[in-house]
Design a protein around this motif. Structure first.
Motif, PDB file in Angstrom:
ATOM      1  N   ASP A   1       0.847  -1.190   0.000  1.00  0.00           N
ATOM      2  CA  ASP A   1       0.000   0.000   0.000  1.00  0.00           C
ATOM      3  C   ASP A   1       0.886   1.245   0.000  1.00  0.00           C
ATOM      4  N   ALA A   2       0.272   2.398   0.177  1.00  0.00           N
ATOM      5  CA  ALA A   2       1.015   3.658   0.132  1.00  0.00           C
ATOM      6  C   ALA A   2       2.034   3.765   1.257  1.00  0.00           C
ATOM      7  N   ASN A   3       1.862   3.003   2.331  1.00  0.00           N
ATOM      8  CA  ASN A   3       2.790   3.012   3.463  1.00  0.00           C
ATOM      9  C   ASN A   3       3.867   1.937   3.348  1.00  0.00           C
ATOM     10  N   ARG A   4       3.982   1.336   2.151  1.00  0.00           N
ATOM     11  CA  ARG A   4       4.959   0.267   1.908  1.00  0.00           C
ATOM     12  C   ARG A   4       4.729  -0.903   2.867  1.00  0.00           C
ATOM     13  N   THR A   5       3.475  -1.300   2.983  1.00  0.00           N
ATOM     14  CA  THR A   5       3.065  -2.407   3.848  1.00  0.00           C
ATOM     15  C   THR A   5       2.281  -3.418   3.013  1.00  0.00           C
ATOM     16  N   LEU A   6       2.537  -4.700   3.229  1.00  0.00           N
ATOM     17  CA  LEU A   6       1.821  -5.736   2.501  1.00  0.00           C
ATOM     18  C   LEU A   6       1.615  -6.946   3.400  1.00  0.00           C
ATOM     19  N   ILE A   7       0.982  -7.965   2.837  1.00  0.00           N
ATOM     20  CA  ILE A   7       0.680  -9.215   3.529  1.00  0.00           C
ATOM     21  C   ILE A   7       1.375 -10.330   2.751  1.00  0.00           C
ATOM     22  N   LEU A   8       2.123 -11.177   3.434  1.00  0.00           N
ATOM     23  CA  LEU A   8       2.919 -12.217   2.790  1.00  0.00           C
ATOM     24  C   LEU A   8       2.544 -13.593   3.311  1.00  0.00           C
ATOM     25  N   SER A   9       2.547 -14.565   2.392  1.00  0.00           N
ATOM     26  CA  SER A   9       2.452 -15.960   2.793  1.00  0.00           C
ATOM     27  C   SER A   9       3.288 -16.788   1.833  1.00  0.00           C
ATOM     28  N   VAL A  10       3.649 -17.978   2.264  1.00  0.00           N
ATOM     29  CA  VAL A  10       4.524 -18.860   1.497  1.00  0.00           C
ATOM     30  C   VAL A  10       3.821 -20.196   1.295  1.00  0.00           C
TER      31      VAL A  10
ATOM     32  N   ARG B   1      11.955 -19.593   4.434  1.00  0.00           N
ATOM     33  CA  ARG B   1      11.057 -18.439   4.471  1.00  0.00           C
ATOM     34  C   ARG B   1      11.615 -17.320   5.352  1.00  0.00           C
ATOM     35  N   ILE B   2      12.375 -17.644   6.402  1.00  0.00           N
ATOM     36  CA  ILE B   2      12.975 -16.595   7.228  1.00  0.00           C
ATOM     37  C   ILE B   2      13.960 -15.778   6.400  1.00  0.00           C
ATOM     38  N   ARG B   3      14.728 -16.425   5.556  1.00  0.00           N
ATOM     39  CA  ARG B   3      15.650 -15.694   4.687  1.00  0.00           C
ATOM     40  C   ARG B   3      14.878 -14.764   3.759  1.00  0.00           C
ATOM     41  N   LEU B   4      13.810 -15.259   3.172  1.00  0.00           N
ATOM     42  CA  LEU B   4      12.980 -14.428   2.295  1.00  0.00           C
ATOM     43  C   LEU B   4      12.443 -13.211   3.034  1.00  0.00           C
ATOM     44  N   LEU B   5      11.908 -13.411   4.235  1.00  0.00           N
ATOM     45  CA  LEU B   5      11.300 -12.310   4.976  1.00  0.00           C
ATOM     46  C   LEU B   5      12.345 -11.270   5.370  1.00  0.00           C
ATOM     47  N   GLY B   6      13.557 -11.708   5.678  1.00  0.00           N
ATOM     48  CA  GLY B   6      14.632 -10.766   5.940  1.00  0.00           C
ATOM     49  C   GLY B   6      14.943  -9.924   4.719  1.00  0.00           C
ATOM     50  N   ASP B   7      14.906 -10.550   3.537  1.00  0.00           N
ATOM     51  CA  ASP B   7      15.131  -9.806   2.300  1.00  0.00           C
ATOM     52  C   ASP B   7      14.045  -8.757   2.080  1.00  0.00           C
ATOM     53  N   VAL B   8      12.808  -9.085   2.427  1.00  0.00           N
ATOM     54  CA  VAL B   8      11.702  -8.127   2.273  1.00  0.00           C
ATOM     55  C   VAL B   8      11.961  -6.893   3.140  1.00  0.00           C
ATOM     56  N   LEU B   9      12.391  -7.096   4.368  1.00  0.00           N
ATOM     57  CA  LEU B   9      12.701  -5.969   5.252  1.00  0.00           C
ATOM     58  C   LEU B   9      13.822  -5.114   4.674  1.00  0.00           C
ATOM     59  N   LYS B  10      14.816  -5.748   4.073  1.00  0.00           N
ATOM     60  CA  LYS B  10      15.934  -4.996   3.495  1.00  0.00           C
ATOM     61  C   LYS B  10      15.495  -4.174   2.282  1.00  0.00           C
ATOM     62  N   HIS B  11      14.427  -4.587   1.644  1.00  0.00           N
ATOM     63  CA  HIS B  11      13.849  -3.790   0.556  1.00  0.00           C
ATOM     64  C   HIS B  11      13.032  -2.615   1.097  1.00  0.00           C
ATOM     65  N   GLY B  12      12.857  -2.541   2.415  1.00  0.00           N
ATOM     66  CA  GLY B  12      12.165  -1.413   3.021  1.00  0.00           C
ATOM     67  C   GLY B  12      10.663  -1.565   3.128  1.00  0.00           C
ATOM     68  N   TYR B  13      10.171  -2.821   3.148  1.00  0.00           N
ATOM     69  CA  TYR B  13       8.731  -3.064   3.240  1.00  0.00           C
ATOM     70  C   TYR B  13       8.382  -3.690   4.591  1.00  0.00           C
ATOM     71  N   SER B  14       7.377  -3.145   5.234  1.00  0.00           N
ATOM     72  CA  SER B  14       6.792  -3.739   6.431  1.00  0.00           C
ATOM     73  C   SER B  14       5.720  -4.726   5.995  1.00  0.00           C
ATOM     74  N   PHE B  15       5.406  -5.700   6.841  1.00  0.00           N
ATOM     75  CA  PHE B  15       4.440  -6.710   6.387  1.00  0.00           C
ATOM     76  C   PHE B  15       3.823  -7.462   7.552  1.00  0.00           C
ATOM     77  N   ILE B  16       2.648  -8.012   7.264  1.00  0.00           N
ATOM     78  CA  ILE B  16       2.107  -9.112   8.058  1.00  0.00           C
ATOM     79  C   ILE B  16       2.536 -10.391   7.364  1.00  0.00           C
ATOM     80  N   PHE B  17       3.163 -11.289   8.119  1.00  0.00           N
ATOM     81  CA  PHE B  17       3.355 -12.637   7.607  1.00  0.00           C
ATOM     82  C   PHE B  17       2.265 -13.524   8.191  1.00  0.00           C
ATOM     83  N   THR B  18       1.659 -14.331   7.335  1.00  0.00           N
ATOM     84  CA  THR B  18       0.610 -15.246   7.777  1.00  0.00           C
ATOM     85  C   THR B  18       0.817 -16.612   7.152  1.00  0.00           C
TER      86      THR B  18
END
Length: 305
Positions: A32-41, A126-143
């Motif tokens: 979204d506009a706040n650089r926030t998304l929802i992630l699942s694997v 998946r932990i490695r992936l989620l760390g990469d998402v944070l490094k891209h500057g995105y906040s998220f809910i993981f579910t």
């Protein structure tokens, strides 16, 4: 970092599939506009027809205030069959984890039983992936896909911008949200804000796998908290109340408050699917005044025998 409970998208939002290495494009498309998304694997087993993927998407489309969140969900497929099935659903965003991120590890497309070697490898991936998402500057809910979204969870998170870094679910809540040491953290549902300190947490978390043979990533995070890693890195943690973020380990006593239901304390996918179907059937009977009793999680109880 902005305010996270105002996620909204137009009905004709652009919904796409992403393959290859373009993680940034996939994240940008879902955020979204706040650089926030929802992630699942997901893998092939999770994506089977009438399985967990279908139940998860159904809960989003049927839940109270959740349909508007669908275009902000990014489903990350670990293998080609899962990616193809995700794309075939239509109306959801799909991203295939590139081969480089999979590190050439053994195939994990089949069901990975709880605490099996394959299950543990998949959790670390998946932990490695989620760390990469944070490094891209995105906040998220993981579910996890075995979490049903009955209501939009963002209002229930009550996130305080700039004051909190990690809001995480637990198996059994002791009534003290700041007491992350005594509450057993569950990594099946959490919100994390993109800061250098949270990216550092995920780096340390993933690196700890080398000294954690036979341990799943959730157990390692609980060990890290006891070693005061959160405090050392300056990561502020709040534990989510099972009254709103419920699970099979500890049902909420008031279904009218529940935002999500997690099929935790359950060993097999078949059992999760059966008992989550019952949850969705029960949720459809709930209205503003009715008191709902959750159905017994009988298949999950039997899955441990």
């Amino acid at each position: 970092v902005g305010t996270y409970y105002v996620l909204w998208s137009p009905a004709d939002a652009d919904v796409r599939a992403y393959g290859g290495d373009d993680l940034e494009a996939a994240l940008r498309g879902a955020a979204d506009a706040n650089r926030t998304l929802i992630l699942s694997v997901l893998n092939k087993a999770y994506a089977e027809e009438d399985g967990l993927l279908d139940l998860f998407v159904r809960s989003l489309r049927e839940g109270e205030g959740t349909a508007q969140l669908v275009s902000h969900v990014l489903l990350v497929a670990m293998d080609r069959p899962a990616y193809r099935r995700c794309v075939s659903l239509g109306g959801v965003r799909c991203y295939r984890l590139p081969a480089a991120s999979r590190n050439g590890t053994q195939d994990l497309s089949s069901e990975q039983l709880y605490m099996s070697d394959g299950f543990i490898r998949m959790m670390w991936r998946r932990i490695r992936l989620l760390g990469d998402v944070l490094k891209h500057g995105y906040s998220f809910i993981f579910t996890d896909l075995d979490v049903m979204w009955l209501r939009n969870p963002f209002p229930s998170l009550k996130y305080r911008t700039g004051e909190e870094d990690l809001l995480i679910s637990c198996d059994k809540f002791n009534g003290r949200p700041q007491d992350y040491l005594s509450n057993e953290l569950n990594t099946g549902f959490f919100f994390v804000a993109a800061y250098n300190r949270t990216a550092a947490l995920f780096d340390e978390w993933h690196a700890a796998r080398g000294e954690s043979a036979g341990m799943k990533e959730q157990d390692v995070l609980n060990r890290m908290k006891r070693r005061h890693t959160f405090r050392r890195l300056g990561v502020t943690v709040r534990v989510l109340d099972t009254a709103r973020f419920s699970g099979f380990c500890q049902d909420s006593r008031d279904a009218r408050q529940v935002a999500t239901v997690h099929a935790n304390c359950c060993r097999t996918m078949r059992a999760k699917i059966a008992d989550l179907r019952a949850v969705l059937r029960a949720a459809r009977r709930l209205n503003g005044t009715a008191r709902l009793r959750w159905p017994p999680h009988s298949e999950c109880a039997k899955s441990w025998r």
